[in-house]
Motif scaffolding. Structure first.
Motif, PDB file in Angstrom:
ATOM      1  N   VAL A 187       0.850  -1.207   0.000  1.00  0.00           N
ATOM      2  CA  VAL A 187       0.000   0.000   0.000  1.00  0.00           C
ATOM      3  C   VAL A 187       0.883   1.255   0.000  1.00  0.00           C
ATOM      4  CG1 VAL A 187      -1.724   1.306   1.325  1.00  0.00           C
ATOM      5  CG2 VAL A 187      -1.965  -1.167   1.068  1.00  0.00           C
ATOM      6  N   HIS A 188       1.990   1.208   0.723  1.00  0.00           N
ATOM      7  CA  HIS A 188       2.931   2.338   0.734  1.00  0.00           C
ATOM      8  C   HIS A 188       3.453   2.606  -0.682  1.00  0.00           C
ATOM      9  CE1 HIS A 188       7.334   3.551   1.275  1.00  0.00           C
ATOM     10  NE2 HIS A 188       6.662   4.627   1.630  1.00  0.00           N
ATOM     11  N   ASP A 311       1.107  18.658  14.858  1.00  0.00           N
ATOM     12  CA  ASP A 311      -0.268  18.667  14.347  1.00  0.00           C
ATOM     13  C   ASP A 311      -0.317  18.297  12.854  1.00  0.00           C
ATOM     14  OD1 ASP A 311      -2.960  18.849  14.648  1.00  0.00           O
ATOM     15  OD2 ASP A 311      -3.068  21.011  14.224  1.00  0.00           O
ATOM     16  N   ARG A 312       0.332  17.191  12.514  1.00  0.00           N
ATOM     17  CA  ARG A 312       0.301  16.662  11.141  1.00  0.00           C
ATOM     18  C   ARG A 312      -0.047  15.168  11.220  1.00  0.00           C
ATOM     19  NH1 ARG A 312       4.581  13.207  10.835  1.00  0.00           N
ATOM     20  NH2 ARG A 312       6.450  13.741  12.012  1.00  0.00           N
ATOM     21  N   PRO A 313      -0.464  14.556  10.096  1.00  0.00           N
ATOM     22  CA  PRO A 313      -0.755  13.110  10.152  1.00  0.00           C
ATOM     23  C   PRO A 313       0.513  12.310  10.407  1.00  0.00           C
ATOM     24  CG  PRO A 313      -1.564  14.106   8.097  1.00  0.00           C
ATOM     25  CD  PRO A 313      -0.721  15.150   8.772  1.00  0.00           C
ATOM     26  N   HIS A 314       0.370  11.179  11.118  1.00  0.00           N
ATOM     27  CA  HIS A 314       1.514  10.275  11.273  1.00  0.00           C
ATOM     28  C   HIS A 314       1.420   9.180  10.215  1.00  0.00           C
ATOM     29  CE1 HIS A 314      -1.704   8.775  13.883  1.00  0.00           C
ATOM     30  NE2 HIS A 314      -1.183   7.568  13.775  1.00  0.00           N
ATOM     31  N   GLN A 351       2.929   9.509   3.571  1.00  0.00           N
ATOM     32  CA  GLN A 351       3.971  10.405   3.040  1.00  0.00           C
ATOM     33  C   GLN A 351       5.342   9.730   3.151  1.00  0.00           C
ATOM     34  OE1 GLN A 351       3.891  13.608   1.673  1.00  0.00           O
ATOM     35  NE2 GLN A 351       1.739  13.008   1.514  1.00  0.00           N
ATOM     36  N   PRO A 352       6.225   9.917   2.151  1.00  0.00           N
ATOM     37  CA  PRO A 352       7.594   9.403   2.303  1.00  0.00           C
ATOM     38  C   PRO A 352       8.252  10.012   3.528  1.00  0.00           C
ATOM     39  CG  PRO A 352       7.249  10.310   0.101  1.00  0.00           C
ATOM     40  CD  PRO A 352       6.033  10.660   0.899  1.00  0.00           C
ATOM     41  N   MET A 353       9.256   9.311   4.058  1.00  0.00           N
ATOM     42  CA  MET A 353       9.985   9.828   5.228  1.00  0.00           C
ATOM     43  C   MET A 353      10.860  11.005   4.837  1.00  0.00           C
ATOM     44  SD  MET A 353       9.560   8.474   8.178  1.00  0.00           S
ATOM     45  CE  MET A 353      10.920   8.185   9.305  1.00  0.00           C
TER      46      MET A 353
END
Ligand SMILES: NC(=O)C1=CN([C@@H]2O[C@H](COP(=O)(O)OP(=O)(O)OC[C@H]3O[C@@H](n4cnc5c(N)ncnc54)[C@H](OP(=O)(O)O)[C@@H]3O)[C@@H](O)[C@H]2O)C=CC1
Ligand SMILES: O=C1CO[C@H](CO)[C@@H](O)[C@@H]1O
Length: 358
Positions: A187-188, A311-314, A351-353
């Motif tokens: 999925v990533h 305050d961002r998605p993990h 999101q990519p790291m």
């Protein structure tokens, strides 16, 4: 970076690497540990200089922000509920729960309480899978059209001292145990799954423990242990999947992705290191990227702690784990019913790291 306080429930085999990594990952501070086996909690507490508490006492602590649930799959949901009801964010080992229904309830509870769920595996945040993602997004193999995902071993009773949970139902079997690594990695790379088909079997009814104090004891097999699936991804790629605890040896790659312009071999999704190989041209080494060597289990926890602060998605999110669990559940149901099943949950590619946690 401010510190996020962590408590751990479940001090068995996998807790060792979490305890070590919490001490070396940025922004995390271990406060206490608990286990229903007091001796296991005491051993971890002594080694890491924190108190060993009862589960209730750990959850009552005001100074713990995130509780990491490292219990066996059958306890993921009951312990997870207790954590959320205590007002703590929850990070847990895979699978998200032993059943899809329990996982959905956890997700609703977290939403209702304004709390976060994070879930392993977080190996897709390692150097190997991040290198694969960068190559794919950079167009190195063109548009993905297919692939394979293969995890076939002889069974974890060969080495785990208490392997009962690998064979119990619900929650056991190779699809529940190892499927999360392969499906999360896919999925990533490829985005959400839309449809599945599969066949499965259960070649043995008992397994014999080979290691530890219980060596020689047998464990009943309550789940299918050899599963062959087909996955249709939203982007159009078709992937064949094999998950087995019944294969003594094989010669397949963990994951291969085929694109319109080339093919790539992706490292073992149970690891952070490895190489991304291509049908033509030079490989990419995981070691050239952050978290591309060593075992960084817990990086998803560190990302969740930082994401709460920012305050961002993990990235290793409850939504991703829920989509993966729906896919696992659908693969088994498709095998049982001998028909294809549509996947309904939505899930963004994480999101990519970036280098922020390096
Ligand atoms: N072992 C591995 O290599 C890996 C395991 N995982 C995952 O990590 C999780 C744990 O696996 P592992 O460490 O091997 O399992 P273990 O059985 O070694 O450890 C689990 C611990 O949790 C305790 N526990 C169970 N239920 C509760 C509860 N309700 N409250 C408090 N403590 C409880 C167990 O006690 P008791 O023994 O009495 O049940 C045991 O001490 C699983 O989800 C697994 O899929 C992930 C990566 C690798
Ligand atoms: O999640 C896991 C990672 O890999 C192990 C085997 O190598 C499994 O036993 C385990 O449950």
């Amino acid at each position: 970076m401010s510190e996020t306080s962590i408590g751990i429930i479940g001090c068995g085999v996998i807790s060792g690497i979490y305890l070590r990594n919490i001490a070396r990952l940025p922004g995390l501070a271990l406060r206490a540990v608990a286990d229903q086996r007091p001796a296991a909690a005491e051993a971890a507490a002594t080694e890491h200089h924190v108190p060993a508490l009862s589960v209730e006492a750990l959850l009552a602590r005001d100074d713990i922000d995130i509780v990491v649930n490292l219990t066996v799959p059958a306890a993921h949901s009951p312990v997870g509920r207790q954590v959320l009801e205590a007002g703590k964010h929850l990070y847990l080992e895979k699978p998200l729960a032993a059943t899809l229904g329990e996982a959905q309830e956890l997700a609703h509870l977290a939403d209702a309480r304004g709390l976060r769920i994070g879930c392993a595996p977080d190996t897709f945040l390692g150097g190997g899978h991040q290198a694969a993602r960068a190559a794919l997004d950079g167009g190195r193999i063109g548009r993905p059209i297919g692939g394979t995902a293969t995890m076939m071993v002889a069974g974890h009773e060969r080495w785990h001292p208490n392997p009962d949970f690998y064979y119990s139902a619900p929650g056991g079997g190779p699809l529940m145990d190892m499927g999360p690594y392969y499906l999360t990695a896919l999925v990533h790379l490829l985005g959400p799954v839309r449809e599945v088909a599969s066949l499965s079997s259960r070649p043995r009814t008992v397994r014999r423990i080979a290691a530890g104090d219980r060596a020689g004891e047998t464990v009943p097999v309550e789940t299918d242990t050899h599963i062959l699936g087909l996955l249709a991804f939203e982007g159009g790629a078709l992937v064949q999947l094999a998950m087995s605890f019944d294969v003594q040896a094989h010669w397949h790659s963990p994951i291969e992705i085929y694109g319109t312009e080339g093919s790539m071999r992706v490292p073992d999704p149970n690891r952070f290191d490895g190489e991304v190989e291509f049908g033509d041209g030079a490989p990419l080494a995981a070691a050239d990227r952050a978290h591309g060597a060593d075992n960084w289990r817990g990086i998803g926890l560190a990302d969740m702690a930082a994401a709460i602060g920012d305050d961002r998605p993990h990235r290793a999110s409850g939504a991703l784990a829920l989509h993966v669990l729906e896919t696992i559940d659908a693969l088994q149901r498709a095998a049982d019913a001998k028909r294809t099943i549509t996947i309904t949950s939505d899930c963004e590619r994480p999101q990519p790291m970036t280098e922020e946690l390096a």
